[in-house]
Design a protein around this motif. Structure first.
Motif, short mmCIF file in Angstrom:
data_model
loop_
_atom_site.label_atom_id
_atom_site.label_comp_id
_atom_site.label_asym_id
_atom_site.label_seq_id
_atom_site.Cartn_x
_atom_site.Cartn_y
_atom_site.Cartn_z
N GLY A 61 95.32 15.75 41.95
CA GLY A 61 95.48 16.08 40.46
C GLY A 61 96.32 17.26 40.39
O GLY A 61 96.83 17.60 39.49
N MET A 62 95.83 18.22 41.37
CA MET A 62 96.60 19.79 41.34
C MET A 62 98.08 19.71 41.88
O MET A 62 98.75 20.03 41.12
CB MET A 62 95.71 20.81 41.82
CG MET A 62 94.41 21.05 41.40
SD MET A 62 94.90 22.07 39.58
CE MET A 62 93.13 22.25 39.09
N ALA A 63 98.10 19.23 42.83
CA ALA A 63 99.41 19.45 43.97
C ALA A 63 100.29 18.13 43.56
O ALA A 63 101.59 18.31 43.81
CB ALA A 63 99.01 19.40 45.34
N LEU A 68 101.23 17.34 48.10
CA LEU A 68 100.16 17.01 48.92
C LEU A 68 100.44 16.37 50.18
O LEU A 68 99.92 16.81 51.10
CB LEU A 68 99.11 16.26 48.22
CG LEU A 68 97.66 16.01 48.88
CD1 LEU A 68 96.86 17.32 49.30
CD2 LEU A 68 96.60 15.26 48.20
N LEU A 69 101.27 15.14 50.00
CA LEU A 69 101.81 15.00 51.35
C LEU A 69 102.59 15.62 52.32
O LEU A 69 102.29 15.92 53.51
CB LEU A 69 102.63 13.65 50.98
CG LEU A 69 103.33 12.88 52.07
CD1 LEU A 69 102.39 12.19 52.90
CD2 LEU A 69 104.20 11.70 51.55
N GLY A 70 103.20 16.75 51.68
CA GLY A 70 103.72 17.81 52.41
C GLY A 70 102.84 18.69 52.95
O GLY A 70 102.97 19.09 54.22
N MET A 71 101.77 18.81 52.35
CA MET A 71 100.83 19.90 52.87
C MET A 71 99.84 19.08 54.36
O MET A 71 99.92 19.77 55.14
CB MET A 71 99.50 20.03 51.92
CG MET A 71 100.07 20.73 50.58
SD MET A 71 98.44 20.89 49.54
CE MET A 71 99.36 21.76 48.15
N SER A 222 104.17 14.34 40.93
CA SER A 222 104.74 15.80 40.38
C SER A 222 103.32 16.62 40.44
O SER A 222 102.22 16.09 40.05
CB SER A 222 105.39 16.04 39.22
OG SER A 222 106.55 15.06 39.24
N PRO A 223 103.39 18.07 40.56
CA PRO A 223 102.23 18.99 40.76
C PRO A 223 101.84 19.13 39.39
O PRO A 223 102.69 19.18 38.31
CB PRO A 223 102.63 20.06 41.42
CG PRO A 223 104.28 20.06 41.37
CD PRO A 223 104.55 18.59 41.35
N GLY A 224 100.75 19.45 38.86
CA GLY A 224 99.98 19.84 37.67
C GLY A 224 99.28 20.98 37.77
O GLY A 224 97.94 20.99 37.36
N TYR A 225 99.66 22.01 38.74
CA TYR A 225 98.70 23.07 38.74
C TYR A 225 98.42 24.02 37.42
O TYR A 225 99.09 24.03 36.58
CB TYR A 225 99.54 24.48 39.44
CG TYR A 225 99.90 23.88 40.97
CD1 TYR A 225 98.94 23.66 41.97
CD2 TYR A 225 101.30 23.74 41.46
CE1 TYR A 225 99.16 23.25 43.40
CE2 TYR A 225 101.52 23.20 42.55
CZ TYR A 225 100.55 23.04 43.46
OH TYR A 225 101.02 22.59 44.66
N LYS A 226 97.08 24.32 37.70
CA LYS A 226 96.42 24.97 36.32
C LYS A 226 95.24 25.73 36.81
O LYS A 226 94.99 25.65 37.95
CB LYS A 226 95.91 24.01 35.24
CG LYS A 226 94.87 22.84 35.66
CD LYS A 226 94.64 21.96 34.54
CE LYS A 226 93.38 20.95 35.14
NZ LYS A 226 93.06 19.87 34.16
N CYS A 235 95.79 27.93 40.09
CA CYS A 235 96.16 27.41 41.38
C CYS A 235 97.59 27.24 41.69
O CYS A 235 98.60 27.32 41.11
CB CYS A 235 95.55 25.99 41.32
SG CYS A 235 93.72 25.57 41.45
N SER A 236 97.80 27.05 42.97
CA SER A 236 99.19 27.21 43.48
C SER A 236 99.36 26.33 44.87
O SER A 236 98.37 25.79 45.49
CB SER A 236 99.81 28.63 43.90
OG SER A 236 98.92 29.25 44.98
#
Length: 287
Positions: A61-63, A68-71, A222-226, A235-236
Motif C-alpha cells: 500500500g505504501m510503496a 516493493l519488487l525493486g526493494m 505506483s507508490p502512495g507514500y503518506k 514514509c519513503s
C-alpha cells in the motif's frame, strides 16, 4: 644444567568425539540432519517470517508493487552474495560444529571470530524478540481482537512472552525436538501461503464482485507514500525498505546447525541458496 619438564596430556578434540588424557575416547552423538530438514526448512521459516504476514500488505500500500519488487530485488541480491560467500567458506575444508563462529574464526582468526560471535548473539536476541512480538500480535488480533488495550496494554506482552517461553523450552530440550517442530511449522506456514494464493487468484473479496484483476494490479503498481506511525512521520522508499528488510534475512540458520548436519560442507550452501530462491519466488507471486 638441563631442566626436565613433564608435559601434561593434552585433550584432543575431534568432530566425532573427545579423547581424554587417559586415552579413553568419549564419543559425542550428533544428529544426522539432511539437506531439507537441516538447512532448507530452518532457513525458509526465518526468511518467510513475521514480515510476510504483518508488513507485506502494508508495504504494498505504501510503496506500490513496482517499488516493493525493486526493494526485494535489491535485498535478495545482497542475500545471494552473502550466501555465495558462505558457500565458499563452508566448502573450503572440513566444516565442523560451531556455526558462524567456527567459520569466521577459521577464516579471520579467533579474535575476530569471538567479536563477531558476540554480535551474532545480540542480533539473535533482538530477532527472537521481533518474531515473538509479531507472533503475539497475530494471536491477539486473531483470537482476542477486543483485548488490544487489556491489562493496561500488557496483554500483547503476555502473548509474546508465552511464545518466547515455548521457544526456550524447545531450545533447552535440544535440536532433535527443534527439527521435528520445524517440519510441522513449515507445513503450516506453506499451507497458509498456498491458501492465501488460492484466495487471491480464485476467491471473491467482500467489497468486489470479482477476484484478482489486472486493473487492480496497475492501480497498485505506483507508490502512495503518506504519513504513518510505522515510519514515524512521512514514509519513503528508504523507511519502507528498512521495515521490510528482515524479510530477506535469516540465511544463517542452516550454518548454525553445522554440528547436527550429516554433510555440512555440501548441504549448507545448496540448502541456503534453495531457501533464498524459493522465498524470493513466493514474495514475487504475493506482490
Amino acid at each position: 644444567m638441563q631442566s626436565e619438564y613433564k608435559v601434561a596430556p593434552v585433550m584432543e578434540l575431534s568432530n566425532e568425539g573427545t579423547k581424554s588424557g587417559d586415552g579413553k575416547e568419549e564419543v559425542t552423538q550428533h544428529n544426522q540432519l539432511g539437506l531439507l530438514n537441516g538447512v532448507v526448512v530452518p532457513c525458509s521459516l526465518n526468511i518467510l517470517g513475521v514480515v510476510l504476514f504483518l508488513w507485506l500488505p502494508w508495504a504494498i500500500g505504501m510503496a506500490g508493487g513496482g517499488q516493493l519488487l525493486g526493494m526485494f530485488v535489491l535485498g535478495e541480491a545482497q542475500t545471494v552474495l552473502t550466501v555465495l560467500s558462505l558457500s565458499a567458506i563452508v566448502s573450503n575444508g572440513t566444516m565442523k560444529g560451531g556455526g558462524s563462529y567456527f567459520m569466521i574464526s577459521r577464516s579471520l582468526g579467533p579474535e575476530l571470530g569471538g567479536a563477531m560471535g558476540f554480535l551474532f548473539y545480540i542480533s539473535y536476541a533482538v530477532s527472537a524478540t521481533f518474531y515473538a512480538a509479531g507472533f503475539g500480535k497475530e494471536v491477539q488480533q486473531t483470537f482476542f481482537a477486543d483485548m488490544e488495550h487489556a491489562w493496561g496494554g500488557f496483554f500483547l506482552t503476555f502473548c509474546s512472552s508465552c511464545a518466547l517461553l515455548l521457544v526456550l523450552i524447545v531450545a533447552l530440550i535440544g535440536a532433535n525436538l527443534f527439527t521435528k517442530i520445524n517440519v510441522i511449522l513449515f507445513m503450516m506456514q506453506f499451507g497458509a501461503i498456498f491458501v492465501a494464493l488460492f484466495t487471491i487468484f480464485f476467491g471473491s473479496p467482500k467489497n468486489s464482485e470479482n477476484g484478482w484483476q489486472s486493473s487492480l494490479l496497475r492501480e497498485n503498481w505506483s507508490p502512495g507514500y503518506k504519513r504513518n506511525d510505522a515510519c514515524q512521520g512521512e514514509c519513503s522508499f528508504q523507511k519502507v525498505f528498512a521495515i521490510i528488510f528482515p524479510a530477506v534475512t535469516g540465511v544463517m540458520e542452516g550454518a548454525n546447525l553445522s554440528g547436527d548436519l550429516k554433510n555440512p560442507g555440501k548441504d549448507i550452501g545448496r540448502g541456503t541458496l534453495m531457501a533464498v530462491v524459493g522465498a524470493f519466488l513466493i514474495y514475487i507471486v504475493l506482490i
